[in-house]
Design an enzyme around this catalytic site. Structure first.
Site, PDB file in Angstrom:
ATOM      1  N   LEU A  97       0.760  -0.969   0.052  1.00  0.00           N
ATOM      2  CA  LEU A  97       0.021   0.102   0.240  1.00  0.00           C
ATOM      3  C   LEU A  97       0.990   1.194  -0.086  1.00  0.00           C
ATOM      4  CD1 LEU A  97      -2.723  -0.761   2.824  1.00  0.00           C
ATOM      5  CD2 LEU A  97      -2.918  -0.869   0.177  1.00  0.00           C
ATOM      6  N   ARG A  98       2.171   1.256   0.536  1.00  0.00           N
ATOM      7  CA  ARG A  98       3.098   2.214   0.571  1.00  0.00           C
ATOM      8  C   ARG A  98       3.127   3.163  -0.561  1.00  0.00           C
ATOM      9  NH1 ARG A  98       7.595   4.654  -0.333  1.00  0.00           N
ATOM     10  NH2 ARG A  98       8.675   5.714   1.320  1.00  0.00           N
TER      11      ARG A  98
END
Length: 140
Positions: A97-98
């Site tokens: 998700l970063r």
């Protein structure tokens, strides 16, 4: 002898209980308003940063193989026995998700409760406990 920045690791791990608490509170009281969405987004971002920062510090300090990506950081510390597969699997999903949280934030669905939000409090506290246990074992 290893040159591990234990202070840096512990300082970052010390943030995890508050992040876990924020994620738990988000899950319980979720209504989908903007403030909740932004708080969730930031808590997920901080959790990803802490997991990768701590992992990278462990890799450097214990002279593990070089990581080629954020996901690889999690893979390496799992392979080296720092964390279990039960902790590594959701952390891999978190670090994926970063990029969205940091670069593609304009596409983040702020009004939706992310599935990891409910799972992460337990995972983050387990991550912290397992890293501490690894440090105790390796640095005796």
């Amino acid at each position: 002898m290893y040159d591990v920045n234990v202070e840096s690791i512990r300082t970052r791990l010390a943030c995890l209980p508050e992040i876990a608490q924020a994620l738990s509170a988000s899950t319980v009281a979720w209504t989908g308003n903007l403030i909740e969405g932004l708080a969730q987004e930031r808590a997920l971002h901080l959790a990803a940063e802490i997991a990768t920062d701590v992992g990278h510090t462990l890799i450097d300090g214990f002279i593990m193989r070089d990581a080629s990506s954020y996901e690889d950081i999690i893979d390496i510390i799992a392979e080296e026995g720092v964390i279990t597969d039960q902790v590594a699997a959701p952390l891999r999903r978190l670090v994926l998700l970063r990029k969205t949280l940091v670069q593609d934030y304009d596409r983040w669905p702020r009004r939706e409760l992310h599935p990891l939000t409910a799972e992460l409090p337990r995972v983050l506290l387990g991550f912290s406990d397992q890293v501490e246990a690894y440090l105790r074992k390796e640095l005796i």
